[in-house]
Design an enzyme around this catalytic site. Sequence first.
Site, short mmCIF file in Angstrom:
data_model
loop_
_atom_site.label_atom_id
_atom_site.label_comp_id
_atom_site.label_asym_id
_atom_site.label_seq_id
_atom_site.Cartn_x
_atom_site.Cartn_y
_atom_site.Cartn_z
N ASN A 46 55.64 -23.38 27.92
CA ASN A 46 55.05 -23.61 26.61
C ASN A 46 56.03 -23.54 25.45
OD1 ASN A 46 54.46 -21.01 28.01
ND2 ASN A 46 54.11 -20.27 25.95
N GLN B 253 49.89 -26.38 29.75
CA GLN B 253 50.61 -27.21 28.77
C GLN B 253 50.84 -28.63 29.27
OE1 GLN B 253 51.53 -26.61 25.61
NE2 GLN B 253 50.82 -24.50 25.56
N SER C 261 43.24 -25.79 30.64
CA SER C 261 42.50 -25.30 29.48
C SER C 261 42.17 -26.45 28.54
CB SER C 261 43.37 -24.26 28.76
OG SER C 261 42.76 -23.85 27.58
N THR D 242 26.17 -17.50 33.26
CA THR D 242 25.57 -18.80 32.92
C THR D 242 26.65 -19.68 32.30
OG1 THR D 242 23.47 -17.70 32.55
CG2 THR D 242 23.74 -19.90 31.57
N CYS E 115 55.94 -10.75 16.68
CA CYS E 115 56.11 -9.74 15.64
C CYS E 115 55.66 -8.40 16.21
CB CYS E 115 55.26 -10.10 14.43
SG CYS E 115 55.60 -9.03 13.05
C1 LIG Z 1 51.16 -22.05 29.61
C2 LIG Z 1 49.90 -21.42 29.13
N1 LIG Z 1 49.13 -20.74 29.98
C3 LIG Z 1 47.99 -20.17 29.61
C4 LIG Z 1 47.56 -20.23 28.29
C5 LIG Z 1 46.28 -19.56 27.91
O1 LIG Z 1 45.25 -20.52 27.79
P1 LIG Z 1 43.92 -20.18 26.97
O2 LIG Z 1 44.31 -20.18 25.51
O3 LIG Z 1 42.97 -21.29 27.30
O4 LIG Z 1 43.44 -18.87 27.45
C6 LIG Z 1 48.35 -20.90 27.35
C7 LIG Z 1 47.95 -20.94 25.93
O5 LIG Z 1 48.74 -21.14 25.05
C8 LIG Z 1 49.54 -21.52 27.78
O6 LIG Z 1 50.34 -22.18 26.93
#
Ligand SMILES: Cc1ncc(COP(=O)(O)O)c(C=O)c1O
Length: 384
Positions: free
Chosen positions: A149, A177, A197, A243, A331
């Site tokens: 990410n 990502q 996601s 649910t 931070c």
């Molecule tokens: C590589 C990666 N994994 C997992 C997540 C977490 O996903 P979610 O925000 O849907 O919980 C993120 C969110 O930035 C991500 O970039």
Amino acid sequence: MQIYLDHGATTPAHPEVIDLMASVMRSQWGNPSSLHWWGERSTMAIERARLQVASLINADPEGIIFTSGGTESDNMAIVGIARQYCTPQHMIISSVEHSAVSLPAHYLERHGWEITRLSVNRQGQVDPAELARSLRPNTVLVSIITAQNEVGTIQPIEKLGQICRHANVLFHTDAVQAIGKIPINVQVLPIDLLSLSAHKFYGTQGIGALYINPLIAPLIANERSLIPLIQGGGQERGYRSGTQAVAAIAGLGLAAELAEGELIAESRRLANLRDRLYALLADIPELVPTGMRGNDRLPHHLSFYHQHIDGRRLVREMNFAGIAISSGSACSSGKSEPSSILLEMGYSPIESRNSIRLTLGKSNNETDIDWTAMVIHQILHRLA
Ligand SMILES: Cc1ncc(COP(=O)(O)O)c(C=O)c1O
């Protein structure tokens, strides 16, 4: 002028997704577990979405389990597999995982599990040979992020998965990502579990899925079951009780269908914009690109560190100028902490603290890119 260049953090829901979700909430609000007409209508919305999500990654729809998002999917894969074993075993992750993988692995470690964290090179890639060397007789799961990410580096997923298949070890990848940005075909890639996601590809926050390869179901039903984290009414074939969030799931399905339809063209468009911005910033020697270049990089992703200026300061300056970007540093107690990802890639604490990320998306065009480059030049000139 306001420009959003933080699509790696979240994307705005597609207008069609919002319309569909509103319509589902108005007319398909029954409990999908109910046996009557209202329940059936909700079930239809969910099953349609399951097909749409499955199609995006060319999966068997049976393997799609809806969750609350990437974090839950990652936790379900890591902890769910581990909980099957009565005694601690061995697991392998990379040293550049999202905290949704690294923290559950750390939790297991505190409970006696052995965790190997594969190192990465300066571009953020793991070495498949190191994975092969790290496998042990009691390795039960390998989890490697598809695309990092913070630095956009894509891992050699096919090679890594093949090594796991060969050794009969389950392979999970956090593709949060990567989904909707690069083609992922789980019939071709040796992937057993995959997290995605919706809010990273124009669905809404709080909804995602874990793909579990149905071919491993016989293994799962026997000694390698994934024990659900959330138990209750047995929804999602018992893998994820509660649910279902019908409207959000329908939105995820449509977002997946839209992403599949435009993946190739949109990725090419974004890669051109990305490369245009890299070129426009190439005359700033203090702004050093990080991660891979070319095909092994997410098409919408740019990342840098500045030799002298804190990443969080740059984010604030850009925000004053109406441009949203993000920094890799966190931070803690009011102080900037270096990005652990860049530290793992071999950058110094100062370089790691000064990292920034720009992630492009649907709304961005060439004018945004040229304006952003001009603003960055101005800000850096002023702060110099
Ligand atoms: C590589 C990666 N994994 C997992 C997540 C977490 O996903 P979610 O925000 O849907 O919980 C993120 C969110 O930035 C991500 O970039």
